[in-house]
Write a protein that holds these residues in place. Structure first.
Motif, PDB file in Angstrom:
ATOM      1  N   GLN A 113       0.828  -1.207   0.000  1.00  0.00           N
ATOM      2  CA  GLN A 113       0.000   0.000   0.000  1.00  0.00           C
ATOM      3  C   GLN A 113       0.862   1.255   0.000  1.00  0.00           C
ATOM      4  OE1 GLN A 113      -2.919   0.345   3.151  1.00  0.00           O
ATOM      5  NE2 GLN A 113      -3.593   2.344   2.441  1.00  0.00           N
ATOM      6  N   ARG A 114       1.991   1.204   0.656  1.00  0.00           N
ATOM      7  CA  ARG A 114       2.897   2.350   0.645  1.00  0.00           C
ATOM      8  C   ARG A 114       3.513   2.561  -0.742  1.00  0.00           C
ATOM      9  NH1 ARG A 114       2.216   0.972   5.847  1.00  0.00           N
ATOM     10  NH2 ARG A 114       2.818   2.468   7.475  1.00  0.00           N
ATOM     11  N   ILE A 115       3.777   1.469  -1.455  1.00  0.00           N
ATOM     12  CA  ILE A 115       4.263   1.610  -2.823  1.00  0.00           C
ATOM     13  C   ILE A 115       3.181   2.238  -3.694  1.00  0.00           C
ATOM     14  CG2 ILE A 115       5.109   0.353  -4.849  1.00  0.00           C
ATOM     15  CD1 ILE A 115       6.363  -1.672  -2.999  1.00  0.00           C
ATOM     16  N   LEU A 116       1.922   1.902  -3.432  1.00  0.00           N
ATOM     17  CA  LEU A 116       0.815   2.531  -4.142  1.00  0.00           C
ATOM     18  C   LEU A 116       0.824   4.042  -3.911  1.00  0.00           C
ATOM     19  CD1 LEU A 116      -1.881   2.229  -5.756  1.00  0.00           C
ATOM     20  CD2 LEU A 116      -3.024   2.042  -3.534  1.00  0.00           C
ATOM     21  N   ARG A 117       1.036   4.463  -2.683  1.00  0.00           N
ATOM     22  CA  ARG A 117       1.079   5.895  -2.395  1.00  0.00           C
ATOM     23  C   ARG A 117       2.280   6.543  -3.097  1.00  0.00           C
ATOM     24  NH1 ARG A 117      -1.238  10.037   0.750  1.00  0.00           N
ATOM     25  NH2 ARG A 117      -3.026   8.643   0.449  1.00  0.00           N
ATOM     26  N   PHE A 118       3.407   5.850  -3.138  1.00  0.00           N
ATOM     27  CA  PHE A 118       4.578   6.368  -3.853  1.00  0.00           C
ATOM     28  C   PHE A 118       4.262   6.541  -5.332  1.00  0.00           C
ATOM     29  CE2 PHE A 118       8.698   5.779  -6.032  1.00  0.00           C
ATOM     30  CZ  PHE A 118       9.395   6.845  -5.466  1.00  0.00           C
ATOM     31  N   ALA A 119       3.529   5.580  -5.920  1.00  0.00           N
ATOM     32  CA  ALA A 119       3.118   5.703  -7.320  1.00  0.00           C
ATOM     33  C   ALA A 119       2.233   6.934  -7.520  1.00  0.00           C
ATOM     34  CB  ALA A 119       2.385   4.441  -7.770  1.00  0.00           C
ATOM     35  N   ASP A 120       1.354   7.217  -6.571  1.00  0.00           N
ATOM     36  CA  ASP A 120       0.520   8.415  -6.659  1.00  0.00           C
ATOM     37  C   ASP A 120       1.378   9.683  -6.642  1.00  0.00           C
ATOM     38  OD1 ASP A 120      -2.126   7.467  -6.900  1.00  0.00           O
ATOM     39  OD2 ASP A 120      -2.196   6.987  -4.768  1.00  0.00           O
ATOM     40  N   LEU A 121       2.427   9.675  -5.825  1.00  0.00           N
ATOM     41  CA  LEU A 121       3.313  10.835  -5.769  1.00  0.00           C
ATOM     42  C   LEU A 121       4.034  11.040  -7.091  1.00  0.00           C
ATOM     43  CD1 LEU A 121       4.881  10.449  -2.200  1.00  0.00           C
ATOM     44  CD2 LEU A 121       2.903  11.812  -2.884  1.00  0.00           C
ATOM     45  N   LEU A 122       4.492   9.947  -7.698  1.00  0.00           N
ATOM     46  CA  LEU A 122       5.158  10.048  -8.998  1.00  0.00           C
ATOM     47  C   LEU A 122       4.205  10.619 -10.048  1.00  0.00           C
ATOM     48  CD1 LEU A 122       7.106   6.652  -9.182  1.00  0.00           C
ATOM     49  CD2 LEU A 122       8.042   8.909  -8.642  1.00  0.00           C
ATOM     50  N   ILE A 123       2.986  10.082 -10.078  1.00  0.00           N
ATOM     51  CA  ILE A 123       2.006  10.551 -11.062  1.00  0.00           C
ATOM     52  C   ILE A 123       1.676  12.016 -10.824  1.00  0.00           C
ATOM     53  CG2 ILE A 123      -0.379  10.305 -11.852  1.00  0.00           C
ATOM     54  CD1 ILE A 123      -0.103   7.290 -11.276  1.00  0.00           C
ATOM     55  N   GLY A 124       1.444  12.381  -9.571  1.00  0.00           N
ATOM     56  CA  GLY A 124       1.081  13.759  -9.259  1.00  0.00           C
ATOM     57  C   GLY A 124       2.166  14.748  -9.649  1.00  0.00           C
ATOM     58  N   ALA A 125       3.431  14.411  -9.338  1.00  0.00           N
ATOM     59  CA  ALA A 125       4.534  15.311  -9.681  1.00  0.00           C
ATOM     60  C   ALA A 125       4.661  15.460 -11.189  1.00  0.00           C
ATOM     61  CB  ALA A 125       5.838  14.785  -9.082  1.00  0.00           C
ATOM     62  N   ALA A 126       4.569  14.336 -11.916  1.00  0.00           N
ATOM     63  CA  ALA A 126       4.706  14.371 -13.368  1.00  0.00           C
ATOM     64  C   ALA A 126       3.540  15.120 -14.018  1.00  0.00           C
ATOM     65  CB  ALA A 126       4.797  12.947 -13.910  1.00  0.00           C
ATOM     66  N   LEU A 127       2.320  14.847 -13.549  1.00  0.00           N
ATOM     67  CA  LEU A 127       1.136  15.459 -14.146  1.00  0.00           C
ATOM     68  C   LEU A 127       1.124  16.969 -13.934  1.00  0.00           C
ATOM     69  CD1 LEU A 127      -1.594  15.150 -15.576  1.00  0.00           C
ATOM     70  CD2 LEU A 127      -2.618  14.703 -13.338  1.00  0.00           C
ATOM     71  N   LEU A 128       1.420  17.410 -12.723  1.00  0.00           N
ATOM     72  CA  LEU A 128       1.420  18.850 -12.461  1.00  0.00           C
ATOM     73  C   LEU A 128       2.483  19.552 -13.288  1.00  0.00           C
ATOM     74  CD1 LEU A 128       0.817  18.903  -8.604  1.00  0.00           C
ATOM     75  CD2 LEU A 128      -0.765  19.637 -10.392  1.00  0.00           C
ATOM     76  N   ASN A 129       3.616  18.893 -13.503  1.00  0.00           N
ATOM     77  CA  ASN A 129       4.662  19.525 -14.312  1.00  0.00           C
ATOM     78  C   ASN A 129       4.225  19.713 -15.758  1.00  0.00           C
ATOM     79  OD1 ASN A 129       7.587  20.410 -14.688  1.00  0.00           O
ATOM     80  ND2 ASN A 129       7.347  18.815 -16.243  1.00  0.00           N
ATOM     81  N   VAL A 130       3.650  18.669 -16.362  1.00  0.00           N
ATOM     82  CA  VAL A 130       3.252  18.817 -17.767  1.00  0.00           C
ATOM     83  C   VAL A 130       2.071  19.771 -17.903  1.00  0.00           C
ATOM     84  CG1 VAL A 130       4.213  16.581 -18.437  1.00  0.00           C
ATOM     85  CG2 VAL A 130       1.804  16.723 -17.734  1.00  0.00           C
ATOM     86  N   ARG A 131       1.254  19.892 -16.858  1.00  0.00           N
ATOM     87  CA  ARG A 131       0.193  20.893 -16.894  1.00  0.00           C
ATOM     88  C   ARG A 131       0.771  22.300 -16.805  1.00  0.00           C
ATOM     89  NH1 ARG A 131      -4.534  18.328 -12.941  1.00  0.00           N
ATOM     90  NH2 ARG A 131      -5.395  16.864 -14.490  1.00  0.00           N
ATOM     91  N   GLN A 132       1.773  22.469 -15.938  1.00  0.00           N
ATOM     92  CA  GLN A 132       2.404  23.781 -15.811  1.00  0.00           C
ATOM     93  C   GLN A 132       3.023  24.226 -17.132  1.00  0.00           C
ATOM     94  OE1 GLN A 132       5.241  23.701 -12.599  1.00  0.00           O
ATOM     95  NE2 GLN A 132       3.702  24.067 -11.023  1.00  0.00           N
ATOM     96  N   THR A 133       3.642  23.278 -17.823  1.00  0.00           N
ATOM     97  CA  THR A 133       4.371  23.622 -19.056  1.00  0.00           C
ATOM     98  C   THR A 133       3.530  23.460 -20.314  1.00  0.00           C
ATOM     99  OG1 THR A 133       5.270  21.362 -19.048  1.00  0.00           O
ATOM    100  CG2 THR A 133       6.623  23.088 -18.050  1.00  0.00           C
ATOM    101  N   GLY A 134       2.246  23.095 -20.151  1.00  0.00           N
ATOM    102  CA  GLY A 134       1.342  23.035 -21.282  1.00  0.00           C
ATOM    103  C   GLY A 134       1.531  21.844 -22.200  1.00  0.00           C
ATOM    104  N   LEU A 135       2.116  20.771 -21.679  1.00  0.00           N
ATOM    105  CA  LEU A 135       2.376  19.594 -22.515  1.00  0.00           C
ATOM    106  C   LEU A 135       1.386  18.462 -22.287  1.00  0.00           C
ATOM    107  CD1 LEU A 135       6.280  19.418 -22.172  1.00  0.00           C
ATOM    108  CD2 LEU A 135       4.957  20.263 -24.129  1.00  0.00           C
ATOM    109  N   ASP A 136       0.407  18.675 -21.417  1.00  0.00           N
ATOM    110  CA  ASP A 136      -0.475  17.570 -21.033  1.00  0.00           C
ATOM    111  C   ASP A 136      -1.403  17.118 -22.154  1.00  0.00           C
ATOM    112  OD1 ASP A 136      -1.473  20.223 -20.456  1.00  0.00           O
ATOM    113  OD2 ASP A 136      -3.276  19.282 -19.650  1.00  0.00           O
ATOM    114  N   LYS A 137      -1.532  17.887 -23.228  1.00  0.00           N
ATOM    115  CA  LYS A 137      -2.386  17.477 -24.354  1.00  0.00           C
ATOM    116  C   LYS A 137      -1.600  16.744 -25.441  1.00  0.00           C
ATOM    117  CE  LYS A 137      -6.087  19.443 -22.671  1.00  0.00           C
ATOM    118  NZ  LYS A 137      -5.510  19.971 -21.420  1.00  0.00           N
ATOM    119  N   GLN A 138      -0.292  16.624 -25.277  1.00  0.00           N
ATOM    120  CA  GLN A 138       0.523  15.935 -26.268  1.00  0.00           C
ATOM    121  C   GLN A 138       0.329  14.425 -26.156  1.00  0.00           C
ATOM    122  OE1 GLN A 138       2.532  17.280 -28.626  1.00  0.00           O
ATOM    123  NE2 GLN A 138       2.026  19.374 -28.005  1.00  0.00           N
ATOM    124  N   PRO A 139       0.014  13.716 -27.264  1.00  0.00           N
ATOM    125  CA  PRO A 139      -0.197  12.260 -27.194  1.00  0.00           C
ATOM    126  C   PRO A 139       0.994  11.500 -26.612  1.00  0.00           C
ATOM    127  CG  PRO A 139      -0.992  13.114 -29.278  1.00  0.00           C
ATOM    128  CD  PRO A 139      -0.293  14.248 -28.621  1.00  0.00           C
TER     129      PRO A 139
END
Length: 488
Positions: A293-319
C-alpha cells in the motif's frame, strides 16, 4: 491503553546508547536527525485521540478493547479496508511515504499466531509465548518493528567458518533466558520500543539444531545494546529545497547485541532450524499488504509530480506525454488491483484470521518493487531537466536574483515562479536526491531481495490449475489433473 505522543516520547528516553555521525545521542526524541520521525510517530499516537481522526485510527477488537487500527488482528475483509483508510489518513497528513510505523511490521506477529501449532510440533517450549506478546503490543500500544538483516560477512563461507558474530546467534542459555550476540540492521530501531528478531539465513544444510536459528522479542531498553545509525538526510539542505529529506527520513540502524539477555518469556523459537525455516516462509503473509500500500502511495506521488509539471508547461495534451502518463497509471492501478483482489479473495488463515490472497499479494509486491525504477524514470522524463538544475529557494528570495528567477520560472498567470519552484523541489527530492535514491533501494530490499520475492510468488501461485487446464484440453492420459501428478 491508547498512547499519546508524549507517552511515546517518554518511552524512548530510556538511556539507550545511540550514535549517529560519530556523535553519542543523549536524547533521541530531541536530536535533529531523529526528531522529524519521532514527531510523526508521536503525531500518529495523538491522531488516535483527535476527534477528527479517531474513528479511522482506532478499532474495537474481538475482545472489545480499543486498539490502534493498524495493530488490530484482521478477522474480516472490512478490517483490511479499515487498515487501508488508516494508512491513507496518515500519509495524507505527512505529505509523503513513511514505511516503518508499526502497522507494517505487526503482521509478522500474526504469522506467528497462525504458526503456533507448527511451532509447538517442533518445540513445545515457546509457542505459548506468542499470544501474550501480541496482547502486550495491543494493550500497551507499542511501537513494534522488525529486525531481519545481519551483516553476513563472507557469504561464500558458513557462519562457523568466519567470525560467528556476523550472524546473530545464541551464545549460551541461562536460568533467566538466552544470551545472544551479533547485529541486525533495522529501520527506525533507534526510536522504536521493540522488535521481532528472526534469522535471515536460508540454507541450514542438514543441521536440525543451530545457534543461528533463533527468534525473539527484543526490548530496545535492554542493557548491552548499541544503536549505530547511518547519517541522516535532514539538514543537508533547507526544508524549502528538500521537503521530504528534512521531514520524512527514516533512520536505519545497526543494532548491536553484545551478550544481551533475552528472557525466556520473550523467546519464540530457539535453535530449531525447522522453526526458523517455517517462519521465514510465512513471515510476510500479512506484512506485505501495508508494504505494498505504501508503494501505491509512492506511485501516486510520482504521477502527481509528473502530471502537475506537464500541466504547468502546457504539454499535457501531447499524445506522447499522455502515453507516458498512462504507463504510470497502469503501474499504479496494477498495484491497487492486487490489493483489492487480495482482500476480496481473502482466505481464512490456519489461526482463523482473514488472510489476503497470498498469490495476488505476492505478485502485487513483485510488480510494485520490480517496476518501481521504471516508473521513477518515466516520472523523471515527464518532469524534465529542470528538476536537476533549478537554483535553491534562497536564490528565489535574494533581492539580487529574485527578479530574474521570477521571470524565467513563471510560466503563465496560473503558474507563478514560487509554485513552480515548490513543485520542482518536491519532485527533485522525491526522485533525484539522496533521500530519493535511498527510498528506491529500501523498497528493493525491505521485504527481502527480488529473488526471494519471486520465490514467494512461486510457492503461492496455483501452478497446477494451469497445468490441469492444458492437460485436460490436450487429452493427456497420465495427468488429466495436474494436481494428481504433483501429489504423486
Amino acid at each position: 491503553m491508547l498512547r499519546t505522543g508524549a507517552q511515546y516520547r517518554d518511552s524512548i528516553r530510556d538511556g539507550r546508547r545511540v550514535w549517529i555521525n560519530g556523535e553519542r545521542v543523549n536524547d533521541v526524541a530531541a536530536h535533529p536527525a531523529f526528531r522529524p520521525l519521532v514527531d510523526i510517530r508521536a503525531r500518529i499516537y495523538d491522531m488516535q485521540h483527535d476527534a477528527a481522526t479517531r474513528e479511522v485510527m482506532v478499532a474495537t477488537d474481538a475482545t472489545g478493547r480499543e486498539v490502534a487500527t493498524g495493530l488490530a488482528l484482521p478477522y474480516a475483509k472490512a478490517d483490511w479496508y479499515a487498515k487501508r483508510r488508516a494508512v491513507d489518513t496518515m500519509m495524507d497528513a505527512f505529505g509523503g511515504v513513511v514505511s516503518r510505523l508499526g502497522d507494517e511490521t505487526i503482521g509478522e506477529m500474526w504469522s506467528l499466531h497462525d504458526g503456533a501449532g507448527v511451532l509447538t510440533s517442533i518445540d513445545t517450549h515457546f509457542a505459548g509465548n506468542i499470544q501474550p506478546h501480541i496482547d502486550r503490543i495491543l494493550d500497551q500500544d507499542l511501537f513494534h518493528v522488525s529486525a531481519n538483516t545481519d551483516p553476513k560477512g563472507d557469504r561464500s563461507k558458513r557462519p562457523q567458518e568466519q567470525d560467528p558474530d556476523m550472524l546473530l546467534h545464541v551464545v549460551r542459555e541461562t536460568d533467566a533466558g538466552i544470551i545472544v550476540r551479533g547485529a541486525k540492521y533495522e529501520t527506525a530501531a533507534a526510536y522504536a520500543n521493540q522488535a521481532f528478531v528472526k534469522p535471515t539465513i536460508a540454507n541450514w544444510g542438514d543441521a536440525k539444531l543451530s545457534e543461528y536459528a533463533v527468534g525473539f522479542i527484543s526490548n530496545f531498553s535492554a542493557p548491552n545494546m548499541k544503536f549505530i545509525c547511518r547519517a541522516g538526510f535532514a539538514g543537508r539542505g533547507s526544508v524549502e529545497d528538500y521537503p521530504l529529506s528534512n521531514r520524512l527520513d527514516e533512520i536505519d540502524t545497526l543494532v548491536i547485541y553484545d551478550d544481551v539477555l533475552v528472557p525466556w518469556e520473550n523467546v519464540l523459537f530457539n535453535r530449531h532450524t525447522a522453526a526458523a525455516a517455517f517462519i521465514r516462509s510465512t513471515l510476510h503473509r500479512y506484512a506485505a499488504f501495508p508494504f505494498l500500500q505504501r508503494i501505491l502511495r509512492f506511485a501516486d506521488l510520482l504521477i502527481g509530480a509528473a502530471l502537475l509539471n506537464v500541466r504547468q508547461t502546457g504539454l499535457d495534451k501531447q499524445p506522447a506525454v499522455q502515453d507516458k502518463l498512462v504507463q504510470l497509471a497502469r503501474y499504479r492501478e496494477g498495484i491497487d488491483a492486487h490489493l483489492i483482489a487480495a482482500i476480496e479473495t481473502a482466505q481464512e488463515s490456519p489461526g482463523g484470521l482473514c488472510m489476503p490472497n497470498q498469490s495476488l499479494l505476492y505478485t502485487g509486491r513483485l510488480l510494485g518493487c520490480g517496476e518501481m525504477h521504471n516508473a521513477i524514470h518515466l516520472a523523471r522524463e515527464l518532469c524534465g531537466g529542470q528538476i536537476c538544475v533549478t537554483p535553491s529557494a534562497a536564490d528565489f528570495a535574494n533581492p539580487e536574483t529574485e527578479a530574474w528567477l521570477n521571470k524565467f520560472y513563471s510560466v503563465n498567470e496560473n503558474w507563478q515562479a514560487e509554485d513552480r519552484r515548490k513543485l520542482l523541489a518536491y519532485a527533485r527530492d522525491l526522485m533525484n536526491s539522496d533521500y530519493g535514491g535511498h527510498r528506491l533501494t529500501f523498497h528493493l530490499f525491505a521485504q527481502s531481495p527480488p529473488y526471494a520475492q519471486a520465490g514467494a510468488v512461486y510457492r503461492n501461485f496455483d501452478w497446477e490449475r494451469s497445468a490441469g487446464i492444458v492437460a485436460r484440453a490436450a487429452g493427456l492420459s497420465e495427468a488429466v489433473d495436474g494436481r494428481k501428478e504433483a501429489a504423486a
